[in-house]
Design an enzyme around this catalytic site. Structure first.
Site, PDB file in Angstrom:
ATOM      1  N   ASP A  14      23.574 -12.060  59.893  1.00 57.80           N
ATOM      2  CA  ASP A  14      22.379 -12.261  60.889  1.00 57.80           C
ATOM      3  C   ASP A  14      22.872 -11.510  61.894  1.00 57.80           C
ATOM      4  O   ASP A  14      24.169 -11.119  62.250  1.00 57.80           O
ATOM      5  CB  ASP A  14      22.351 -13.656  61.251  1.00 57.80           C
ATOM      6  CG  ASP A  14      21.346 -13.916  62.283  1.00 57.80           C
ATOM      7  OD1 ASP A  14      20.342 -13.311  62.217  1.00 57.80           O
ATOM      8  OD2 ASP A  14      21.664 -14.573  63.026  1.00 57.80           O
ATOM      9  N   ASP A  21      21.332 -11.699  65.926  1.00 58.34           N
ATOM     10  CA  ASP A  21      21.515 -12.251  67.191  1.00 58.34           C
ATOM     11  C   ASP A  21      22.412 -13.517  67.080  1.00 58.34           C
ATOM     12  O   ASP A  21      22.029 -14.552  66.436  1.00 58.34           O
ATOM     13  CB  ASP A  21      20.024 -12.691  67.540  1.00 58.34           C
ATOM     14  CG  ASP A  21      18.909 -11.262  67.634  1.00 58.34           C
ATOM     15  OD1 ASP A  21      19.252 -10.484  68.346  1.00 58.34           O
ATOM     16  OD2 ASP A  21      18.113 -11.526  67.133  1.00 58.34           O
TER      17      ASP A  21
END
Ligand SMILES: O=P(O)(O)OC[C@H]1O[C@@H](O)[C@H](O)[C@@H](O)[C@@H]1O
Length: 265
Positions: free
Chosen positions: A27, A29
């Site tokens: 991922d 952020d």
């Protein structure tokens, strides 16, 4: 939350399992870059005045972000938070102006705040995540980014790490391919497919409940949780195999106690 003990992998077992797999799907952020904080503050800049403008007493809080918004695609986040306050708005379209009171309009209003901060402040990757990324690549695993954000490309470029990834599945790719957003495993499964791998051959690295859930429901080989505020026990409860505060807690990857891919253990 369940009161039954949740099985947790030890750091050593997590390393061993990671090195037995073929790729790491990151991922973005909150995992590679501290932009979850930028998203979080942009959502607060949207929803605090918005609730006040509707005369709603229960204020928007960081807990709302983690419960309803974190890790989800932009408009899913808007819809999910509004539902928590029993507000229903027309959907609108992604082209809606930020002034419009639609799900897409509000999402785009938040995006103006996000873009403003990204441009004025820039972004640097987490040093521990960079070290982990280097170690994973040195160990011969493939790497990809799987983000719900439509801003993943500019964030990766601003952080100077775009060229580290051949495969980036972001919110724009998901919309184009009609893939359901996290907590659905669809975007992670697509990332694995683009690398020519099955979910079982890949690690998912996530800081959000929705993303950890996607890793668990997609039956990925290993789900690493990174606690940037969502809470370690909550991430374990959503399906993480292990939770760390920083990815460099998992280093070194190649010690004498851990086999490297392709080598006999
Ligand atoms: O509005 P964007 O940039 O498309 O991003 C939506 C979401 O992207 C995710 O990556 C973040 O974790 C979320 O918190 C954020 O809300």
């Amino acid at each position: 939350m369940t009161s039954a003990p949740i099985p947790v992998l030890s750091t050593i077992d997590a390393r061993v399992r990671l090195l037995s797999l073929n790729a790491v799907l990151f991922d973005l952020d909150g995992v590679l870059t501290p932009t979850a904080d930028v998203h979080m503050s942009a959502w607060a800049r949207l929803f605090s005045p918005y609730l006040a403008s509707r005369g709603i007493d229960e204020p928007y809080t960081d807990a709302d972000y983690f419960a309803y918004i974190d890790g989800k695609p932009r408009y899913d986040g808007v819809r999910s938070f509004l539902a928590s306050r029993s507000i229903t708005l027309p959907e609108g379209t992604p082209e809606d102006a930020p002034e419009l009171e639609t799900v897409c309009g509000l999402g785009n209003r938040k995006n103006s705040a996000f873009t403003e901060t990204l441009q004025s402040e820039g972004v640097a990757p987490y040093p521990g995540s960079l070290r982990f990324l280097d170690a994973v690549a040195d160990a011969g695993l493939l790497v990809a980014v799987v983000s719900s954000s439509r801003n993943a490309e500019p964030v990766l470029r601003a952080a100077g790490i775009r060229d580290r990834f051949d495969v980036v599945v972001d919110g724009l790719v998901a919309a184009e391919k009609g893939l359901a957003g996290k907590p659905s495993p669809a975007t992670y499964a697509y990332g694995a497919e683009l690398l020519g791998l099955t979910p079982q051959q890949c690690v998912v690295v996530e800081d959000a409940h929705s993303g950890v859930q996607a890793g668990r429901d997609g039956k990925f080989g290993l789900v690493l949780g990174v606690n940037r505020g969502a809470g370690a026990s909550e991430l374990l409860g959503s399906g993480a195999d292990i939770v760390v505060d920083d990815l460099d807690e998992l280093l070194p990857l190649s010690s004498s106690s851990t086999p490297t891919p392709g080598q006999p253990s």
